[in-house]
Design a protein around this motif. Structure first.
Motif, mmCIF file in Angstrom:
data_model
loop_
_atom_site.group_PDB
_atom_site.id
_atom_site.type_symbol
_atom_site.label_atom_id
_atom_site.label_comp_id
_atom_site.label_asym_id
_atom_site.label_seq_id
_atom_site.Cartn_x
_atom_site.Cartn_y
_atom_site.Cartn_z
ATOM 1 N N ILE A 246 0.838 -1.203 0.000
ATOM 2 C CA ILE A 246 0.000 0.000 0.000
ATOM 3 C C ILE A 246 0.878 1.260 0.000
ATOM 4 O O ILE A 246 0.639 2.206 -0.753
ATOM 5 C CB ILE A 246 -0.990 -0.041 1.196
ATOM 6 C CG1 ILE A 246 -1.998 -1.158 0.934
ATOM 7 C CG2 ILE A 246 -1.692 1.304 1.411
ATOM 8 C CD1 ILE A 246 -2.883 -1.527 2.092
ATOM 9 N N GLN A 250 0.964 4.199 -2.814
ATOM 10 C CA GLN A 250 0.728 5.615 -2.467
ATOM 11 C C GLN A 250 1.870 6.499 -2.967
ATOM 12 O O GLN A 250 1.650 7.591 -3.489
ATOM 13 C CB GLN A 250 0.609 5.761 -0.941
ATOM 14 C CG GLN A 250 -0.691 5.186 -0.401
ATOM 15 C CD GLN A 250 -0.721 5.155 1.120
ATOM 16 O OE1 GLN A 250 0.326 5.183 1.771
ATOM 17 N NE2 GLN A 250 -1.921 5.097 1.685
ATOM 18 N N GLU A 253 1.747 6.939 -6.773
ATOM 19 C CA GLU A 253 0.651 7.810 -7.167
ATOM 20 C C GLU A 253 0.996 9.266 -6.817
ATOM 21 O O GLU A 253 0.809 10.169 -7.641
ATOM 22 C CB GLU A 253 -0.636 7.373 -6.459
ATOM 23 C CG GLU A 253 -1.854 8.066 -7.015
ATOM 24 C CD GLU A 253 -3.154 7.518 -6.425
ATOM 25 O OE1 GLU A 253 -3.109 6.623 -5.556
ATOM 26 O OE2 GLU A 253 -4.215 8.002 -6.854
ATOM 27 N N ALA A 254 1.533 9.467 -5.624
ATOM 28 C CA ALA A 254 1.847 10.837 -5.191
ATOM 29 C C ALA A 254 2.943 11.455 -6.065
ATOM 30 O O ALA A 254 2.898 12.641 -6.389
ATOM 31 C CB ALA A 254 2.282 10.827 -3.733
ATOM 32 N N PHE A 275 -6.546 2.004 -6.034
ATOM 33 C CA PHE A 275 -5.318 2.588 -6.606
ATOM 34 C C PHE A 275 -5.190 2.208 -8.087
ATOM 35 O O PHE A 275 -4.889 3.047 -8.942
ATOM 36 C CB PHE A 275 -4.113 2.084 -5.792
ATOM 37 C CG PHE A 275 -2.794 2.117 -6.519
ATOM 38 C CD1 PHE A 275 -2.061 3.297 -6.603
ATOM 39 C CD2 PHE A 275 -2.263 0.967 -7.107
ATOM 40 C CE1 PHE A 275 -0.832 3.330 -7.267
ATOM 41 C CE2 PHE A 275 -1.046 0.993 -7.775
ATOM 42 C CZ PHE A 275 -0.337 2.190 -7.856
ATOM 43 N N LYS A 355 5.352 5.345 2.634
ATOM 44 C CA LYS A 355 5.042 6.279 1.555
ATOM 45 C C LYS A 355 6.164 7.321 1.435
ATOM 46 O O LYS A 355 6.729 7.540 0.360
ATOM 47 C CB LYS A 355 3.692 6.956 1.831
ATOM 48 C CG LYS A 355 3.294 7.939 0.747
ATOM 49 C CD LYS A 355 1.978 8.624 1.070
ATOM 50 C CE LYS A 355 1.678 9.699 0.035
ATOM 51 N NZ LYS A 355 0.516 10.515 0.387
#
Ligand code: U2F
Length: 408
Positions: A246, A250, A253-254, A275, A355
């Motif tokens: 996860i 993240q 994507e960020a 996602f 993340k």
């Protein structure tokens, strides 16, 4: 067809992870240069079926696959532990290889003139084999294995460096492979390692002529800018824990990084469902990629990896810097070589994917001076590797010596 009659080489493979395939590649190189030698490739039935299915019979005329007992009792019910099959195989050793060797000698009527192993093994020296040979991952890893009993006596804490082993002064005790090691005494092993011949990477010497790309990875990569894509794969055995999957998603994507993800355990894909929907144009997630060709594609800018030896070697061959998240075995040591010694990659802060740690590692590789330097360093290493497998390179010379040794 010519009957091989000038010697019988028994090759003993470790049937887990990506051990047997590179050993078969080396065996094929040897067998095509020595058509008068007979090669018996001893491995579990499952692994033999897998590795031999990828090559044409014409490419291994003088190599015979021989199946050895995998140690799994008939009525065995697996608990789900990922290393259970490995444990059972190790328990069956060396008896299973001993039986396999007896069988190939009986079936061929030819005694074994050379034992060639994919891992350090205690059976070398028996069965008429005058030559015990071994190959594995990084040479540094083999060096650590050789010194293992001594290392464990000398270390006081994980951060202590191994400066008592020649050439290993930047390796820390905590980079060592954990777990049980089957080793002869240090004295015994040292006497066996009279000669060390480093050969490869063979994929650079003779790249595979064809590959399959059922998911269209290369077409997808071709649509991207040079060095812009993050490629993710954690090899053939492991899938990172859920919280790390996860965190990785993240971070990708960020950072809005285009990504190609080889996601082995598709039963866990539902964890990333939202996602995957949001990033369907940013990334591509597939169960398997043609990794060699992926890493050679100019659009790939970073490889997020568990630092398995084949992945590290293929990333060097492709000139792609890495972000390493090692899990077990030689992976910590490989990661240390990549990050601190060769400086061709970054690690993730704290050793696990978060993340923020992953975003930071991506920034370092893609956008920092340090990242630029990594790209330069890996280019130099790739050139050295190419030179090694070239006409007068060290690997080519070592291979010729190895051929002589194996041929007796
Ligand atoms: C064990 O490692 P693994 O088999 O898990 O990982 P690698 O050594 O990196 O090898 C993975 C191979 O699978 C190929 C990839 C490598 O050759 O090109 N592959 C692919 O073609 N497509 C994909 O989508 C994903 C992978 C062990 F866990 C490590 O610690 C050891 O270093 C290693 C070798 O001994 O074996």
């Amino acid at each position: 067809m010519q009957v091989p009659n000038e010697g019988h080489v028994a090759v003993l493979a470790f049937p887990f992870g990506t051990h047997a395939a590179p050993l078969l590649t080396l065996t094929r190189c040897l067998s095509s240069s020595a058509p008068n030698l007979r090669f018996s490739f001893l491995n579990s039935a499952k692994s033999n079926a897998k590795v031999f299915s990828k090559i044409k019979p014409d490419d291994y005329r003088n190599i015979k696959p021989c199946n050895v007992d995998n140690g799994i009792p008939e009525d065995h019910v697996f608990s789900g532990h990922p290393l259970e099959a490995v444990e059972l195989f190790l328990r069956a050793m060396p008896r299973n290889f001993e039986n396999g060797l007896k069988e190939v000698v009986a079936n061929t009527g030819t005694k074994i003139t050379c034992l060639f192993t994919g891992f350090v093994l205690l059976v070398c020296g028996r069965y008429g084999g005058r030559n015990g040979r071994s190959m594995g991952g990084a040479l540094d890893c083999l060096a650590v294995f050789c010194f293992c009993p001594y290392v464990h006596r000398c270390i006081e804490n994980g951060d202590q460096t191994l400066d008592f082993i020649p050439g290993m002064n930047t390796i820390r005790a905590k980079d060592l492979p954990e777990g049980k090691l089957i080793l002869p005494s240090q004295k015994d092993l040292k006497s066996k390692l009279k000669m060390v011949l480093n050969v490869g990477p063979f994929d650079l010497a003779s790249p595979p002529k064809s590959y399959s790309d059922d998911s269209g990875c290369i077409r997808w990569l071709d649509r991207h800018e040079p060095a812009s894509v993050a490629y993710l794969s954690f090899g053939t055995i492991l899938t990172p824990p859920t919280n790390e999957l996860i965190a990785l998603a993240q971070a990708l994507e960020a950072q809005k990084v285009p990504f190609l993800w080889s996601f082995r355990d598709t039963s866990k894909l539902h964890l990333l469902e939202a996602f995957l929907q949001r990033t369907s144009t940013q990334g591509k997630v597939v169960p398997w990629t043609p990794q060699l060709q992926v890493l050679e594609n100019s659009s790939v800018g970073v490889f997020i990896t568990h630092a398995g030896w084949n992945s590290v070697s293929e990333s060097i061959a492709g000139g792609v810097p890495m972000i390493c998240r090692p899990f077990f075995a030689d992976q910590m040591l490989n990661s240390r070589l990549v990050v601190d010694i060769w400086q061709i990659g970054a690690s993730v802060e704290g050793g696990t994917f978060t993340k923020s740690g992953t975003m930071r590692a991506l920034e370092i590789v893609f956008s920092s001076e340090k990242g630029k330097k990594m790209k330069e360093n890996i280019g130099v290493l790739k050139a050295k590797a190419k030179m090694a497998v070239g006409e007068n390179g060290s690997s080519t010379k070592n291979f010729k010596t190895l051929l002589k040794v194996v041929s007796g």
